[in-house]
Design a protein around this motif. Structure first.
Motif, PDB file in Angstrom:
ATOM      1  N   PRO A  10       0.810  -1.220   0.000  1.00 45.18           N
ATOM      2  CA  PRO A  10       0.000   0.000   0.000  1.00 45.18           C
ATOM      3  C   PRO A  10       0.842   1.267   0.000  1.00 45.18           C
ATOM      4  N   ILE A  11       2.120   1.166   0.397  1.00 42.13           N
ATOM      5  CA  ILE A  11       2.974   2.350   0.391  1.00 42.13           C
ATOM      6  C   ILE A  11       3.247   2.807  -1.039  1.00 42.13           C
ATOM      7  N   VAL A  12       3.551   1.884  -1.911  1.00 36.33           N
ATOM      8  CA  VAL A  12       3.792   2.235  -3.313  1.00 36.33           C
ATOM      9  C   VAL A  12       2.518   2.817  -3.931  1.00 36.33           C
ATOM     10  N   ALA A  13       1.383   2.202  -3.634  1.00 36.62           N
ATOM     11  CA  ALA A  13       0.117   2.724  -4.150  1.00 36.62           C
ATOM     12  C   ALA A  13      -0.151   4.128  -3.609  1.00 36.62           C
ATOM     13  N   ALA A  14       0.112   4.326  -2.326  1.00 40.35           N
ATOM     14  CA  ALA A  14      -0.103   5.638  -1.724  1.00 40.35           C
ATOM     15  C   ALA A  14       0.792   6.690  -2.365  1.00 40.35           C
ATOM     16  N   ALA A  15       2.039   6.321  -2.654  1.00 43.01           N
ATOM     17  CA  ALA A  15       2.960   7.254  -3.300  1.00 43.01           C
ATOM     18  C   ALA A  15       2.445   7.665  -4.677  1.00 43.01           C
ATOM     19  N   ALA A  16       1.931   6.703  -5.432  1.00 40.67           N
ATOM     20  CA  ALA A  16       1.374   7.006  -6.758  1.00 40.67           C
ATOM     21  C   ALA A  16       0.144   7.906  -6.628  1.00 40.67           C
ATOM     22  N   ILE A  17      -0.664   7.655  -5.621  1.00 39.34           N
ATOM     23  CA  ILE A  17      -1.847   8.488  -5.407  1.00 39.34           C
ATOM     24  C   ILE A  17      -1.442   9.916  -5.075  1.00 39.34           C
ATOM     25  N   VAL A  18      -0.443  10.076  -4.215  1.00 41.82           N
ATOM     26  CA  VAL A  18       0.029  11.415  -3.852  1.00 41.82           C
ATOM     27  C   VAL A  18       0.485  12.174  -5.092  1.00 41.82           C
ATOM     28  N   MET A  19       1.261  11.536  -5.928  1.00 42.79           N
ATOM     29  CA  MET A  19       1.743  12.205  -7.133  1.00 42.79           C
ATOM     30  C   MET A  19       0.605  12.467  -8.114  1.00 42.79           C
ATOM     31  N   GLY A  20      -0.317  11.518  -8.228  1.00 40.46           N
ATOM     32  CA  GLY A  20      -1.439  11.706  -9.129  1.00 40.46           C
ATOM     33  C   GLY A  20      -2.334  12.866  -8.721  1.00 40.46           C
ATOM     34  N   LEU A  21      -2.524  13.041  -7.421  1.00 42.90           N
ATOM     35  CA  LEU A  21      -3.373  14.130  -6.930  1.00 42.90           C
ATOM     36  C   LEU A  21      -2.827  15.503  -7.331  1.00 42.90           C
ATOM     37  N   GLN A  22      -1.502  15.586  -7.532  1.00 41.03           N
ATOM     38  CA  GLN A  22      -0.917  16.870  -7.898  1.00 41.03           C
ATOM     39  C   GLN A  22      -1.366  17.342  -9.279  1.00 41.03           C
ATOM     40  N   GLY A  74      -1.666  16.451   3.797  1.00 36.33           N
ATOM     41  CA  GLY A  74      -1.047  16.868   5.045  1.00 36.33           C
ATOM     42  C   GLY A  74      -0.581  15.736   5.932  1.00 36.33           C
ATOM     43  N   LYS A  75      -0.966  14.501   5.592  1.00 37.00           N
ATOM     44  CA  LYS A  75      -0.597  13.382   6.458  1.00 37.00           C
ATOM     45  C   LYS A  75      -0.441  12.121   5.633  1.00 37.00           C
ATOM     46  N   ILE A  76       0.663  11.407   5.865  1.00 40.50           N
ATOM     47  CA  ILE A  76       0.854  10.044   5.366  1.00 40.50           C
ATOM     48  C   ILE A  76       1.310   9.214   6.549  1.00 40.50           C
ATOM     49  N   ASN A  77       0.623   8.141   6.813  1.00 41.37           N
ATOM     50  CA  ASN A  77       0.963   7.315   7.968  1.00 41.37           C
ATOM     51  C   ASN A  77       0.876   5.847   7.582  1.00 41.37           C
ATOM     52  N   GLY A  78       2.002   5.158   7.654  1.00 41.67           N
ATOM     53  CA  GLY A  78       1.998   3.737   7.333  1.00 41.67           C
ATOM     54  C   GLY A  78       3.347   3.107   7.595  1.00 41.67           C
ATOM     55  N   GLY A  79       3.325   1.880   8.074  1.00 41.86           N
ATOM     56  CA  GLY A  79       4.569   1.155   8.303  1.00 41.86           C
ATOM     57  C   GLY A  79       5.133   1.353   9.684  1.00 41.86           C
ATOM     58  N   THR A  80       5.925   0.349  10.110  1.00 49.52           N
ATOM     59  CA  THR A  80       6.551   0.400  11.433  1.00 49.52           C
ATOM     60  C   THR A  80       8.035   0.068  11.413  1.00 49.52           C
ATOM     61  N   ALA A  81       8.522  -0.541  10.334  1.00 49.55           N
ATOM     62  CA  ALA A  81       9.922  -0.957  10.283  1.00 49.55           C
ATOM     63  C   ALA A  81      10.363  -1.054   8.818  1.00 49.55           C
ATOM     64  N   PRO A  82      11.671  -0.909   8.542  1.00 47.52           N
ATOM     65  CA  PRO A  82      12.137  -0.942   7.160  1.00 47.52           C
ATOM     66  C   PRO A  82      12.036  -2.305   6.498  1.00 47.52           C
ATOM     67  N   ASN A  83      11.938  -3.347   7.277  1.00 45.28           N
ATOM     68  CA  ASN A  83      11.885  -4.698   6.685  1.00 45.28           C
ATOM     69  C   ASN A  83      10.478  -5.291   6.710  1.00 45.28           C
ATOM     70  N   VAL A  84       9.466  -4.427   6.869  1.00 44.86           N
ATOM     71  CA  VAL A  84       8.080  -4.886   6.917  1.00 44.86           C
ATOM     72  C   VAL A  84       7.239  -4.075   5.928  1.00 44.86           C
ATOM     73  N   GLU A 121      -1.597  -1.465   5.539  1.00 42.71           N
ATOM     74  CA  GLU A 121      -2.397  -0.305   5.155  1.00 42.71           C
ATOM     75  C   GLU A 121      -1.622   0.993   5.361  1.00 42.71           C
ATOM     76  N   VAL A 122      -2.049   2.027   4.659  1.00 48.02           N
ATOM     77  CA  VAL A 122      -1.471   3.361   4.757  1.00 48.02           C
ATOM     78  C   VAL A 122      -2.626   4.362   4.804  1.00 48.02           C
ATOM     79  N   GLU A 123      -2.473   5.392   5.630  1.00 46.60           N
ATOM     80  CA  GLU A 123      -3.502   6.415   5.745  1.00 46.60           C
ATOM     81  C   GLU A 123      -3.005   7.734   5.172  1.00 46.60           C
ATOM     82  N   LEU A 124      -3.894   8.420   4.467  1.00 52.05           N
ATOM     83  CA  LEU A 124      -3.637   9.749   3.940  1.00 52.05           C
ATOM     84  C   LEU A 124      -4.705  10.701   4.446  1.00 52.05           C
ATOM     85  N   ALA A 125      -4.328  11.937   4.698  1.00 53.13           N
ATOM     86  CA  ALA A 125      -5.289  12.980   5.055  1.00 53.13           C
ATOM     87  C   ALA A 125      -5.030  14.184   4.151  1.00 53.13           C
TER      88      ALA A 125
END
Length: 396
Positions: free
Chosen positions: A213-225, A243-253, A257-261
């Protein structure tokens, strides 16, 4: 009344120290939206002391102080906001917030102190003919279902009839005491979008076994621009800010889900509709292309602040009398920020204005941990409100 009988800045100067200490008390004890119980109690006590008829409990913690003088049938409403923000204050001065995680980072402490200063002066002089309603409103910062909306929905102007209503907000970046106006559209409508991108978590070394979901969220952020730049008429202002991206807890995980606001601002009704349509379509399409799911909560926020022409011109006239022509801006640029005073302006004619809070060297950014209201404004704001009430309630 002659012009000499109206309030001048010098009339309020003796209150500077009292208003400053009042503002420090408010600043040190911030309360969040719809929880302004101590603040409301302080306001109600002051209004009662000054001789107002005080009504509490509007929208939960709102307060209205009413006073009638003479036989005039005209009435006016003046509004200040009460609530603070969930911010940890970084200032170290003596009046800094004493409540962890809460702060008056938008100057509502100053707005309240200014209106209480006017309340005290108006009650002492009583140089008006009609009724004034001083409206202390909770929950301006909420963003939706706010204090102004609830007060209006609960019959604010039925219970406290106002021929016109006025409000003020401080404006860092302009010299303290400068009063700024704009007739018509002044501040933008503001909506909020909360998005949850739901994928399939997994091990960072085996991304093929997950739906990231992080890769998808990144694409969404760029697409929204691209929405504002490629879908909105360039002559019509619009803003989309993530204003907000929240997702993940460790670099190897890889998280599940990812949240955007997102904050969405606009002035035109058709643009507001377009932005919603394009955001929903783009987010869903991008999510589908990455094999994840988008859960979207699109929250309609405050409408556009529209100042009525007659009331704005009147307020500008009063401002020039109080601070001089050089300290008045009659046609300020539109602002992309939002303000729930818009609900009151939908119900009654009126004007919302800005007061400078200091230039770049000594002003501070709204909603920042180092913000502080400029106490030079306390007398200016109180004098302006006093004269506005006197002049409005003296007109034929």
């Amino acid at each position: 009344m002659t012009s000499g009988m109206f309030t001048a800045l010098s009339d309020l100067s003796p209150l500077q120290e009292d208003l400053t200490q009042l503002r420090y008390t408010l600043h040190g004890h911030p309360e969040l939206a719809f929880s302004e119980t101590q603040t409301s109690a302080l306001v109600a006590a002051r209004l009662t002391e000054y001789g107002y008829e005080v009504t509490t409990g509007l929208a939960g913690t709102g307060v209205v102080g009413s006073m009638k003088c003479g036989t005039g049938a005209r009435s006016i409403g003046v509004r200040a906001d009460l609530d603070a923000l969930p911010i940890c204050e970084a200032n170290t001065f003596a009046h800094a917030s004493k409540v962890a995680g809460r702060m008056h980072a938008c100057g509502h402490d100053g707005h309240t102190a200014m209106l209480l200063g006017a309340a005290r002066h108006l009650a002492a002089t009583r140089r008006f003919d009609g009724t004034v309603h001083l409206i202390f409103q909770p929950a301006e910062e909420r963003g939706f279902d706010s204090g102004a909306k609830r007060m209006v929905d609960e019959g604010l102007f039925d219970r406290f009839p106002c021929d016109a209503v006025f409000g003020m907000h401080n404006h860092p970046g302009e010299p303290a005491g400068k009063l700024m106006f704009r007739s018509g559209e002044f501040m933008a409508a503001g909506d909020r979008v909360f998005i949850k991108i739901v994928g399939t978590g997994g091990h960072a070394a085996r991304p093929h076994l997950a739906n990231d979901p992080i890769v998808a969220a990144a694409a969404i952020v760029m697409g929204l621009q691209t929405i504002v730049s490629r879908n909105v008429d360039p002559s019509k202002p619009a803003v989309i800010t993530i204003g907000k991206i929240n997702g993940g807890t460790a670099p190897n995980v890889i998280p599940g889900e990812v949240e955007l606001a997102i904050s969405v601002r606009s002035f035109h009704a058709e643009v507001r509709v377009l932005l919603k349509e394009r955001i929903l379509a783009l987010v869903n399409a991008q999510a589908e292309s990455f094999g994840v799911k988008a859960e979207i909560d699109y929250v309609a926020g405050y409408p556009v602040v529209r100042n009525s022409e007659a009331e704005t011109l009147f307020a500008i006239e009063v401002a020039r009398e109080v601070v001089g022509d050089a300290n008045v801006v009659a046609d300020m640029d539109r602002l992309m920020g939002s303000e729930d005073f818009a609900y009151m302006l939908e119900a009654r004619p009126g004007c919302f204005l800005r007061i400078g809070n200091g230039t770049a060297e000594n002003g501070r950014v709204l909603h920042s941990a180092t913000y502080d209201f400029n106490d030079e404004n306390l007398v200016v704001g109180a004098a302006f409100w006093s004269r506005l009430v006197e002049r409005y309630l003296s007109r034929a």
